[in-house]
Scaffold this active site. Structure first.
Site, PDB file in Angstrom:
ATOM      1  CG  ASP A 145      -0.383   0.141   2.514  1.00  0.00           C
ATOM      2  OD1 ASP A 145       0.855   0.255   2.601  1.00  0.00           O
ATOM      3  OD2 ASP A 145      -1.122   0.130   3.508  1.00  0.00           O
ATOM      4  CG  LEU A 169     -11.215  -6.151   1.866  1.00  0.00           C
ATOM      5  CD1 LEU A 169     -11.783  -5.609   0.558  1.00  0.00           C
ATOM      6  CD2 LEU A 169     -10.075  -7.116   1.577  1.00  0.00           C
ATOM      7  CB  CYS A 209     -15.815   7.053  14.431  1.00  0.00           C
ATOM      8  SG  CYS A 209     -14.491   8.206  14.000  1.00  0.00           S
ATOM      9  CB  CYS A 255     -13.936   1.956  12.597  1.00  0.00           C
ATOM     10  SG  CYS A 255     -12.373   2.071  11.687  1.00  0.00           S
TER      11      CYS A 255
END
Length: 376
Positions: A145, A169, A209, A255
């Site tokens: 990444d 994902l 969050c 999260c």
């Protein structure tokens, strides 16, 4: 009479090649392997453009600079035909949210508690790509990444998972805990079935969050995300977000940790993330006194090393300010004289949080405007 038209069946030789590659990938330690077309049209480049145009990327200027190269896999390499998308399970052996219970100890994102995954995965990718080149005689290129390749939508097209409402994902087998890497190749292989969305009405990741960084499902405002604030932002973190950080000093797993699909990851028998004991909830007091040499030694071969000692100690001081423990002033006060303004400013904020108005007695002569702003 009704005639059904089905997709043509790929030649057996191509399916055999896929089976060989998948078996080799699993042998090298990848948890899952899927295949996607590198040439099909996709809308993800447009979504990224909207994200940048809305300035939700914050100070990550490299996202704007590499926007065109991120628009499509072939923008990275025009000859690419297929993508071999790999995932490595890094599911933790404890609930990451448990780290938030002790305000005197640091909460470090689980992916950063061991060796740098970029290095670990890239080594495996290079071995796999080298084997593919020797075995099938086609060209290959590897990506983790750090390269401008949109791997999450590519992983969804390869059947590894889907992009959840937290934009990460999600896998039916590994939950929200997959590191991703890809091998682009000139081999023209049949794609696997793309995964479909399985989030349903769940919004646990959005509701948990601490800084309300999700304007809507599958939309992230990085400027409000604790991972961005603690890792990507080099200056003082905006005061409005500091209390919500709690003891999170590098990244935020909230999260990811609440995703219901994680229960399947916990059933996996494969080896879990290997965390260093020194990075499992270390003491804030011990981290605050790190000089540059000690910081580099502690985080050798670890992703935290990239942000540097000053930005790291800044994060630790914000966490100390949130701890409510005035006894930690013993490590805060010397940092009021630190050479780095970002550290001095964070030390001022911590002192004012722990001592209130009494912190004024510690005020130094100061020329840096950002530090003066903390005093005022």
């Amino acid at each position: 009479m009704t005639i059904s038209i089905s997709e043509p069946t790929p030649p057996a030789s191509l399916l055999a090649i896929k089976d060989e590659i998948r078996a080799e990938a699993l042998k090298l330690g990848f948890s899952v392997c899927g295949f996607a077309s590198a040439t099909d049209a996709w809308p993800n480049g447009g979504w990224l453009r909207e994200f940048v145009q809305a300035e939700r990327h914050g100070a990550m200027g490299w996202m704007e600079e590499t926007l065109e190269r991120r628009s499509h896999p072939t923008a990275m390499w025009t000859d690419a035909k297929s993508a071999v998308v790999l995932g490595v399970n890094y599911g933790p052996d404890i609930d990451p949210l448990e780290q938030l219970a002790d305000p005197a100890r640091a909460a470090i994102s689980v992916y950063a508690q061991g060796d740098d995954y970029h290095d670990v995965i890239k080594k495996r990718l290079k071995v796999l790509a080298g084997w593919m080149h020797r075995r099938f005689g086609q060209e290959v290129k590897v990506f983790v990444d750090t390269a401008p390749l949109l791997e999450k939508p590519l992983a969804q097209r390869a059947g590894l998972g889907w992009q959840g409402k937290h934009t990460n994902l999600v896998s039916r087998q590994f939950g929200s805990w997959l590191f991703l890497g890809s091998v682009l190749t000139t081999l023209d292989l049949p794609a696997d079935d793309a995964e479909v969305d399985h989030c349903g009405s769940c919004r646990a990741c959005l509701d948990v969050c601490p800084t309300n960084a999700f304007p809507a499902p599958r939309q992230l405002d990085a400027r409000r995300c604790i991972s961005y604030l603690t890792i990507e932002l080099s200056g003082p973190i905006p005061a409005e977000f500091r209390p919500a950080m709690g003891n999170r000093i590098y990244g935020c797993d909230d999260c990811l940790a609440v995703c219901p699909w994680n229960k399947f990851a916990s059933l996996s028998n494969e080896a879990k993330l290997v965390a260093r004991e020194a990075l499992r909830q270390p003491s804030l007091a011990e981290l605050a006194v790190l000089d540059d040499a000690a910081f580099r030694a502690l985080f050798s071969k670890n992703p935290i090393k990239r942000i540097g000692r000053d930005r790291f100690v800044r994060n630790v001081l914000y966490a100390i300010g949130n701890s409510g423990d005035a006894g930690l002033m013993a490590v805060v006060e010397p940092l009021l004289d630190d050479p780095a303004p970002v550290v001095r400013g964070a030390a001022v904020w911590a002192a004012r949080r722990l001592l209130g108005d009494d912190a004024a007695a510690l005020k130094r002569g100061e020329n840096d405007e950002s530090v003066l702003a903390e005093w005022s």
